[in-house]
Design an enzyme around this catalytic site. Structure first.
Site: not given
Length: 442
Positions: A309, A320, A334
């Site tokens: 999460s 990224d 998740k």
């Protein structure tokens, strides 16, 4: 025969539950008025399925008439609501008063308990670590102790959740634990439950120039705690750091906003995360504010299968944005956001309202974050070095032409044990940072 009045009453009850007003959202918060409006509009557009409601009411009547024990309408309706939520996905749930209170405790980091981090070993409950300045540490409970009984009841065979639930409780209540230490005889320790404040962020210098920050879960104040940790690491080091290890292993997640704040401390610009959902206010985007408290030093991020999460939001964003090197093993996967919708009777709905995406548009749901460098958990056994003679050991050896003093072959001093000594993944992260620091300096 199903009476129309009973069917109408049942339909009204269900409609009221579905259309309950939203007061706040815990983990990714769509605004309440817009969400309520969207829900109401959906309810208005879709007529109530009368055939299914008739079946529902008939099932209730059959259970009340034929079940082995009497069951009242309140219990049946509450069970129906639980089933309605639990069958949506693994993370949506109906929260009773105790569950709702426990959720609020976990996000605030405060609860009544003993201050023990526990784990499981061969079916036994083992103390991982007592938390400083808590009843457990003051009573002398030590890491490695086994808890064999809680208030006289054996723990063997109990789940971790059951054992933790028994140790938690009202502040001021006494509890007796039976412990076994180093294979010795069992002994009892009586403690008094107190308010435990779980620190979500831990930090220290691994060695000169290299800092370590561990986030155990994302609580409301985690962003502020990471900011303080970064400042303290620089102060303790006396100058700018050469690198930082950010440890997100076994971090189950938590509050979305805190995850965003943590990423913001490590980047100067760009998207951090965005979410997509059905209702208008679930379309959220979070970007950096330009306040990089980490001073752009080399960063290694540790993740594993227990990173979920909010942890994956942080790891995915840093990956990224090419801000850090991810090491470890694949994360949990998740990628959904749950919003807590309080009801008017100390109960709440925890319902999935959106999926989140990394800056490059990756959905982590059921996929997880893949580390840049896979490092599996391992144990390293150091071999004893063979005795080698060096030039400095030879009788009549020449002195150092640069004026350097002879170096002894063995200082005889043992280094102070550090966390990375028993943690292979952490040791690999530190080695990577040292390599990055060397190449940067050149």
């Amino acid at each position: 025969m199903l009476h129309l009045s009973r069917l109408t009453s049942l339909a009204l009850t269900i409609a009221l539950v579905i259309g309950a007003p939203l007061a706040f959202a815990d983990q990714a918060a769509p605004a309440a008025p817009a969400a309520t409006a969207a829900t109401s509009a959906a309810t208005t557009r879709a007529p109530l399925p009368l055939d299914e409601l008739r079946t529902f009411a008939e099932v209730m009547d059959r259970i009340k008439a034929a079940y082995v024990e009497p069951v009242d309408d309140k219990t049946l309706l509450e069970n129906a609501i639980k089933g309605m939520l639990s069958n949506l996905d693994p993370h949506s749930a109906y929260l009773g008063p105790e569950d709702f209170a426990e959720l609020q405790e976990s996000t605030s980091g405060e609860f009544g308990g003993l201050g023990i981090e526990v784990g499981s070993e061969d079916g036994n409950i083992k103390v991982v670590s007592p938390i400083d300045d808590t009843p457990a540490s003051k009573a002398g409970i030590q890491a490695g102790d086994f808890i064999v009984k809680i208030n006289g009841q054996p723990t063997r065979g109990q789940t971790m959740t059951e054992a933790v639930d028994k140790m938690r409780g009202k502040i001021g209540q006494k509890i007796t634990l039976t412990l076994v230490r180093d294979g010795g005889n069992p002994f009892d320790v009586t403690l008094t439950r107190a308010t435990i404040v779980v620190k979500s962020v831990k930090s220290q210098l691994l060695e000169a120039g290299y800092g370590y920050i561990r986030i155990t879960q994302f609580q409301v104040k985690t962003g502020d705690e990471v900011a303080k940790a970064l400042a303290k690491l620089r102060k303790d080091n006396g100058k700018k750091l050469n690198g930082i290890v950010l440890d997100l292993r076994n971090n189950p997640g938590g509050v979305l906003q805190s995850a965003v704040e943590v990423v913001d401390h490590f980047i100067t610009k760009g998207l951090i995360v965005y979410t997509k959902g059905r209702i208008a206010n679930s379309e959220l985007r979070f970007s950096a504010t330009g306040n990089d408290l980490s001073e752009n030093v080399p960063l290694a991020v540790l993740i594993n299968g227990g990173s979920a999460s909010a942890s994956e939001i942080v790891a995915g964003a840093l990956q990224d944005q090419k801000r850090g090197v991810l090491m470890g093993t694949n994360s949990f996967g998740k990628g959904s956001v749950q919003t807590v919708l309080p009801l008017n009777n100390e109960r709440a709905l925890k319902i999935t309202t959106a999926l989140y995406y990394t800056p490059n548009g990756r959905s982590i749901q059921a996929q997880g974050i893949v580390p840049d460098i896979e490092v599996r958990k391992a144990k390293i056994t150091n071999e004893i070095d063979s005795e080698y003679y060096k030039e400095a050991d030879l009788q009549g050896h020449l002195g150092n032409g640069n004026g350097g003093a002879d170096q002894p072959t063995d200082s005889g001093k043992k280094a102070k044990p550090m966390p990375q000594d028993d943690d292979y993944q952490l040791a690999q992260a530190l080695s990577l940072l040292k390599g990055l620091s060397i190449t940067r300096s050149r």
